[in-house]
Motif scaffolding. Sequence first.
Motif, short mmCIF file in Angstrom:
data_model
loop_
_atom_site.label_atom_id
_atom_site.label_comp_id
_atom_site.label_asym_id
_atom_site.label_seq_id
_atom_site.Cartn_x
_atom_site.Cartn_y
_atom_site.Cartn_z
N ASN A 142 0.83 -1.22 0.00
CA ASN A 142 0.00 0.00 0.00
C ASN A 142 0.85 1.26 0.00
OD1 ASN A 142 -2.32 -1.53 -0.01
ND2 ASN A 142 -2.58 -1.48 2.22
N ASN A 147 1.97 2.27 -5.75
CA ASN A 147 0.90 3.10 -5.19
C ASN A 147 1.38 4.51 -4.87
OD1 ASN A 147 -1.46 1.40 -5.09
ND2 ASN A 147 -0.39 0.17 -3.56
N LYS A 148 2.60 4.62 -4.40
CA LYS A 148 3.11 5.95 -4.07
C LYS A 148 3.27 6.80 -5.33
CE LYS A 148 6.28 7.90 -0.70
NZ LYS A 148 7.42 7.62 0.19
N GLY A 151 -0.19 7.71 -6.66
CA GLY A 151 -0.81 8.70 -5.80
C GLY A 151 -0.24 10.09 -6.01
N GLU A 152 1.08 10.19 -6.15
CA GLU A 152 1.70 11.49 -6.37
C GLU A 152 1.33 12.08 -7.72
OE1 GLU A 152 5.84 10.94 -5.83
OE2 GLU A 152 5.73 10.78 -3.62
N GLY A 154 -1.55 11.74 -9.00
CA GLY A 154 -2.97 12.05 -8.94
C GLY A 154 -3.84 11.08 -9.70
N ILE A 156 -4.61 7.92 -8.67
CA ILE A 156 -5.47 7.20 -7.72
C ILE A 156 -5.58 8.02 -6.44
CG2 ILE A 156 -4.91 4.91 -8.64
CD1 ILE A 156 -2.91 4.60 -6.37
N SER A 157 -6.70 7.84 -5.77
CA SER A 157 -6.90 8.52 -4.48
C SER A 157 -6.71 7.57 -3.31
CB SER A 157 -8.31 9.12 -4.42
OG SER A 157 -9.30 8.12 -4.61
N GLU A 158 -6.89 6.27 -3.55
CA GLU A 158 -6.68 5.25 -2.54
C GLU A 158 -5.71 4.20 -3.09
OE1 GLU A 158 -10.35 3.60 -1.38
OE2 GLU A 158 -11.13 5.46 -0.49
#
Length: 306
Positions: A142, A147-148, A151-152, A154, A156-158
């Motif tokens: 996670n 995922n990181k 996420g950075e 933008g 994915i939000s989760e």
Amino acid sequence: MTAEAVAAPAVRPVRPRGPGRHALALLAPGIVALLLTYAMPLVWVLRMSLNESGEGGLIRQTVSFATFAEVLSSAHWWNVIGQTVELGVLVTVCTLVVSYPLALFLARTTSRWRGLLVALAVTPLLISSVARTFGWMAILGNQGLVNKTLGELGIISEPLQLANNLTGVVIASTEIYMPFAILAMISGFGRLDPELEHAAASLGAPRRTVFRRVVLPLTLPGVLTAALMVFVLSLSGYVTPRLIGGGRVFVLATEIYDQATTALDWPVAAVLSVLLLALFGVVIAVYLRAQKVLEARFTGPQGARS
């Protein structure tokens, strides 16, 4: 000499001699090693599967198929077998799809760096599968690299659930078994002749047709060998399903270990081992049948009858 001369004695045909004492003496160490390391443990597992388990790890010495009946009548164990086969099929398909272009390029390239490229393709084999699996845990977690990064950016939000499930096991296993598939394919691409591709192209066949009618049929034996190797390895894999699966992916290898060490149910573990061996036998039988079909296709009806 007269006609009454005695005829020369007939020469007896020389019969081929069987293996002599020296040959048997040379084979003896290997035969003994196979008996001690393969045959005897296999016989012990078969004998253990005919016992019955009691409370507290007690093993009742008997000759019975009750443990087989108990395992084969359980929906849980059928789910484990089904998930094992599903994992093997998914890993095999993904590994072949990813490895085939690399193996085809390495088999066809005439670059002076070909040896270095092949060495780079199999370099992951020099690293322990345990270390590589831990690396995939850091990548697919996670808070891992995937995922990181997403996420950075933008995207994915989760966090995506890429670990502790079948998806993560398939991804990690695909990378782990890729070197085996590449080596098997390269060794099986012996029928691939670039002149046949050039001949098909000179007759006006487009690239897709050349690949479908020439390249793919000639490379199928190598693909079949790679599929067998990857499927068998994925069926018996323990480290990756255990670590990446996080105790949520149940396959035969992990369940055999748990039954033997945690539950102390050796008869059930032996039965599962026998079922895994039987599954290997089915896979090898399918492989041999597919190999005969391919050979008949290449050699024609006369070769198939012979």
